[in-house]
Each structure stands twice: as structure tokens, then as C-alpha cells.
Design an enzyme around this catalytic site. Sequence first.
Site, mmCIF file in Angstrom:
data_model
loop_
_atom_site.group_PDB
_atom_site.id
_atom_site.type_symbol
_atom_site.label_atom_id
_atom_site.label_comp_id
_atom_site.label_asym_id
_atom_site.label_seq_id
_atom_site.Cartn_x
_atom_site.Cartn_y
_atom_site.Cartn_z
ATOM 1 N N ILE A 6 0.920 -1.614 0.278
ATOM 2 C CA ILE A 6 -0.032 -0.151 0.022
ATOM 3 C C ILE A 6 0.971 1.034 -0.362
ATOM 4 O O ILE A 6 2.004 1.791 1.124
ATOM 5 C CB ILE A 6 -0.994 -0.474 1.178
ATOM 6 C CG1 ILE A 6 -1.721 -1.803 1.675
ATOM 7 C CG2 ILE A 6 -2.032 1.319 0.673
ATOM 8 C CD1 ILE A 6 -3.028 -1.864 0.548
ATOM 9 N N GLY A 12 7.584 1.826 -1.834
ATOM 10 C CA GLY A 12 6.600 1.089 -1.587
ATOM 11 C C GLY A 12 7.589 0.265 -3.471
ATOM 12 O O GLY A 12 6.959 -1.393 -3.141
ATOM 13 N N ARG A 81 8.480 13.178 5.085
ATOM 14 C CA ARG A 81 8.660 14.273 6.344
ATOM 15 C C ARG A 81 9.818 14.842 4.970
ATOM 16 O O ARG A 81 10.660 14.520 4.015
ATOM 17 C CB ARG A 81 10.032 13.892 6.538
ATOM 18 C CG ARG A 81 10.570 14.155 7.576
ATOM 19 C CD ARG A 81 11.014 13.880 8.971
ATOM 20 N NE ARG A 81 12.355 12.621 8.770
ATOM 21 C CZ ARG A 81 13.238 12.998 9.431
ATOM 22 N NH1 ARG A 81 13.505 13.743 10.036
ATOM 23 N NH2 ARG A 81 14.388 11.616 9.094
ATOM 24 N N ARG A 87 9.440 14.013 12.188
ATOM 25 C CA ARG A 87 8.719 12.917 11.965
ATOM 26 C C ARG A 87 6.683 12.953 13.053
ATOM 27 O O ARG A 87 6.612 12.437 12.407
ATOM 28 C CB ARG A 87 9.611 11.237 12.689
ATOM 29 C CG ARG A 87 10.454 11.170 11.900
ATOM 30 C CD ARG A 87 11.452 9.713 12.348
ATOM 31 N NE ARG A 87 12.486 9.340 11.150
ATOM 32 C CZ ARG A 87 13.626 9.767 11.320
ATOM 33 N NH1 ARG A 87 13.705 10.124 12.971
ATOM 34 N NH2 ARG A 87 14.393 9.124 11.080
ATOM 35 N N ASN A 94 -0.419 11.137 8.881
ATOM 36 C CA ASN A 94 -0.073 9.353 8.482
ATOM 37 C C ASN A 94 -0.731 8.037 9.559
ATOM 38 O O ASN A 94 -1.294 7.095 8.907
ATOM 39 C CB ASN A 94 1.127 9.352 8.910
ATOM 40 C CG ASN A 94 1.595 10.009 7.691
ATOM 41 O OD1 ASN A 94 0.814 10.463 6.716
ATOM 42 N ND2 ASN A 94 3.472 10.249 6.966
ATOM 43 N N THR A 118 5.749 3.150 6.915
ATOM 44 C CA THR A 118 5.262 5.062 7.727
ATOM 45 C C THR A 118 5.724 5.291 8.754
ATOM 46 O O THR A 118 5.652 5.257 10.235
ATOM 47 C CB THR A 118 3.546 4.984 7.067
ATOM 48 O OG1 THR A 118 3.637 4.711 5.731
ATOM 49 C CG2 THR A 118 3.530 6.724 6.989
ATOM 50 N N HIS A 174 12.092 5.047 16.878
ATOM 51 C CA HIS A 174 12.728 4.872 15.835
ATOM 52 C C HIS A 174 13.322 6.878 15.386
ATOM 53 O O HIS A 174 12.576 7.564 14.498
ATOM 54 C CB HIS A 174 11.982 4.667 14.192
ATOM 55 C CG HIS A 174 12.714 5.416 13.169
ATOM 56 N ND1 HIS A 174 14.013 4.783 12.300
ATOM 57 C CD2 HIS A 174 12.061 5.627 12.328
ATOM 58 C CE1 HIS A 174 14.345 5.564 11.157
ATOM 59 N NE2 HIS A 174 12.688 5.878 10.716
HETATM 60 O O1 TXD Z 1 12.505 3.975 8.011
HETATM 61 C C1 TXD Z 1 11.271 4.080 8.358
HETATM 62 N N1 TXD Z 1 10.696 2.999 8.692
HETATM 63 C C2 TXD Z 1 11.568 4.508 6.853
HETATM 64 C C3 TXD Z 1 9.973 5.732 6.613
HETATM 65 C C4 TXD Z 1 12.487 5.197 6.591
HETATM 66 C C5 TXD Z 1 12.456 6.664 4.867
HETATM 67 C C6 TXD Z 1 10.676 7.030 5.049
HETATM 68 N N2 TXD Z 1 9.769 6.840 5.761
HETATM 69 C C7 TXD Z 1 8.114 6.865 5.513
HETATM 70 O O2 TXD Z 1 8.033 5.916 4.391
HETATM 71 C C8 TXD Z 1 8.535 8.401 4.731
HETATM 72 O O3 TXD Z 1 7.911 9.232 6.124
HETATM 73 C C9 TXD Z 1 6.747 7.885 4.045
HETATM 74 O O4 TXD Z 1 5.691 8.100 5.766
HETATM 75 C C10 TXD Z 1 6.872 6.468 4.125
HETATM 76 C C11 TXD Z 1 6.957 6.609 2.580
HETATM 77 O O5 TXD Z 1 8.342 6.713 1.875
HETATM 78 P P1 TXD Z 1 8.209 6.705 0.569
HETATM 79 O O6 TXD Z 1 9.223 7.991 0.217
HETATM 80 O O7 TXD Z 1 7.931 5.473 0.152
HETATM 81 O O8 TXD Z 1 7.034 8.426 -0.206
HETATM 82 P P2 TXD Z 1 6.907 8.268 -0.921
HETATM 83 O O9 TXD Z 1 7.002 8.558 -2.413
HETATM 84 O O10 TXD Z 1 5.872 9.675 -1.064
HETATM 85 O O11 TXD Z 1 5.202 7.031 -1.274
HETATM 86 C C12 TXD Z 1 3.947 7.520 -0.102
HETATM 87 C C13 TXD Z 1 2.856 7.224 -1.376
HETATM 88 C C14 TXD Z 1 2.752 7.778 -2.559
HETATM 89 O O12 TXD Z 1 2.931 7.176 -3.884
HETATM 90 C C15 TXD Z 1 1.243 8.265 -2.344
HETATM 91 O O13 TXD Z 1 0.312 8.730 -3.504
HETATM 92 C C16 TXD Z 1 0.455 7.159 -1.469
HETATM 93 O O14 TXD Z 1 1.738 7.117 -0.596
HETATM 94 N N3 TXD Z 1 -0.763 7.824 -0.400
HETATM 95 C C17 TXD Z 1 -1.929 6.467 0.069
HETATM 96 N N4 TXD Z 1 -2.045 5.830 -1.300
HETATM 97 C C18 TXD Z 1 -3.042 4.241 -0.536
HETATM 98 N N5 TXD Z 1 -3.439 5.987 0.350
HETATM 99 C C19 TXD Z 1 -3.586 6.697 1.042
HETATM 100 N N6 TXD Z 1 -4.522 6.985 1.720
HETATM 101 C C20 TXD Z 1 -2.416 7.312 0.448
HETATM 102 N N7 TXD Z 1 -1.796 8.027 0.810
HETATM 103 C C21 TXD Z 1 -0.672 8.618 -0.002
#
Ligand code: TXD
Length: 281
Positions: A6, A12, A81, A87, A94, A118, A174
Amino acid sequence: MKIGIIGAGNIGSNIASLLISQDLASEILLIDINEKLALGKMLDLSTLSVILDKNIKINSTLDYSKLKDFDIVVITAGITRKEGQSREELAKINASIVGETSKKISEFSPNAIIIIVTNPLDLMVYACYKNSGFNKNKIIGMAGELDSARAKLNLAKLKNISPINAKINVFGMHNDEMIIQTSQELSKEEFKTIKDETINAGANITKLLGTSAYYAPAAAVVKMIKAIKNGGNIIASVLDDNEISFGKEIKLSKKGIEKIVENEVYKSVDTSNFIKLKKSL
Ligand code: TXD
């Protein structure tokens, strides 16, 4: 294994790419609120699978009923972020995204193991738990493997050794309160340097890229998936009896968390900020 992802953004889609190249999934489903993005990634990844001679079913959708009876679902959906943003600022928005998503997972894949990515990570593990109704042993958050890899890199640089041989791990929250444990003999100054560099590693990348890291976070998730598939120990954010989640060493299997490996450092984790934020969700 059927693996749902998701959030088809940076992390992803990189998870999907690694799963395809390493033969770790029979089926991958990408779900994203941005349907065009998920469709585009799905088409690109499907082509990648053909080039690599892999026979994997890859789909994208916004229809959660297609997520039926999946074995593992990874939640990366959320807002990232931005430079200078903590965060915790992301927490509220989130938490609602992770909450809604978790409800859908419990409806269509009630036996899945959920991996949360997330941020703010530890709190999102709690938000997933509250909304999915899943047992605690089926929800794991990815951060410990990533932070530990960053610490290994920093220790290796300081001591001029290979990161593969760097004996250092990161437990706890974290965030800036992460706890570093190493068997390497270090001076106070050296320990502080490694700790500071590890805490700042994510923010440094965000500053350079304008978005958070994604190759290493995706690889850490895949390491967790391998531990689920084959059995193995990893560090992940897991809930305790008080519904507080932070990074601990766990033993994983296809059933979820088999065991939490006790370590005296868990006692020194500062949970006050987590408890405060948990109440504000
Ligand atoms: O160590 C860790 N856990 C992390 C976490 C390390 C790095 C980044 N971390 C977090 O992962 C970051 O702060 C974000 O909260 C997530 C995802 O990072 P990513 O770099 O993949 O972010 P993107 O490229 O913005 O992708 C998030 C996707 C984007 O395509 C949105 O359209 C989608 O999430 N999105 C949704 N999908 C489905 N349903 C809903 N509601 C939704 N909202 C946003």
C-alpha cells in the site's frame, strides 16, 4: 507468497522491484491513492519482470477487495518528511492514512502479517494495531534494520573496517532517542560521533534528495520478508503489553513474531514522547 504494497511511491515500488528480482513473491499488488502512479509503476515493474525472466503476477488497483487473502501487506502510504520537518509533525495525518488502510487489510486479508514503513514509525505500528484489530504478533515496523545498517556504515568508516564486520545495532524508538549497542571498544567521543551520524543519516539524505531515503528502507523491508518466509532474527518495532512500540530483536516466521529476544537496553528506552503522542492521535 502474495505480497500487497500500500503506497506505490519510492519505497513501495523499490520493494516490488527487489521482490521480483529475488523471487520472493508469486503475486504483487500495488495500491495507491494516486491510481496513475500505481498503474505506471505496475507497467514498468511488469516489464522488469519479463526482462528478468520472472513469472510473477503484478497488478495495481484502488479497489481493496482485490487484496484478498494476501500473506504479507506492507504499508508505506503516507506523506513524507520534508526538509526541517520532524517525524512527529507527520503523526496525525499519517495515523489516519495508516488507520484506514489497516481496517481494509483486516477486512480482506485477515490472516496477513503487516509490515509498517510509514513515519513516525513506532506510532504508526500502534495506529495499525488499534485499527486492524490484529494480534500484536502480526504487526511489525521497519526501522531497526535500517538504523543498524546506518550505524554499521558509520562504525566501519570510523574504524576502517568492513561494514559487514561492524558489530553494532540500533534498538528503541525510530527517532533521535534511538539506542545504540555495540561490542566494539570505543572511546566516549567515538561513540558519540557514531550516534550523532546515525541519528542524522536520514535527515542528511532528505536534505540532498528533497525526499527521504528509499533504496535502503526498501531493502530492509525485503530482509524482513525473507525472515518471515525462511525464519530468522531481525530488529523491528513491536508492541509490548502496554501498547508501546519500539525496536527490539525478534524471531520471525510465517506465523509472525515467534519470540522477542530480551536485551537489557530495552529498559532504558524513553517512551514518554510516544505515550504523549499516542494520546494526541
Ligand atoms: O525507517 C523507516 N521506517 C522509514 C520510513 C525510512 C524512510 C521513509 N519512511 C517513511 O516511509 C516516509 O516518511 C513515508 O511516511 C513512508 C513512505 O516513503 P516514500 O519515500 O515511499 O514516500 P512516497 O514516495 O511519497 O510514497 C508514498 C505513497 C505515495 O505514492 C502516495 O500517493 C501514497 O503513499 N499514499 C496513499 N496510498 C494509499 N492510500 C492513501 N490514503 C495514501 N496516501 C498517500
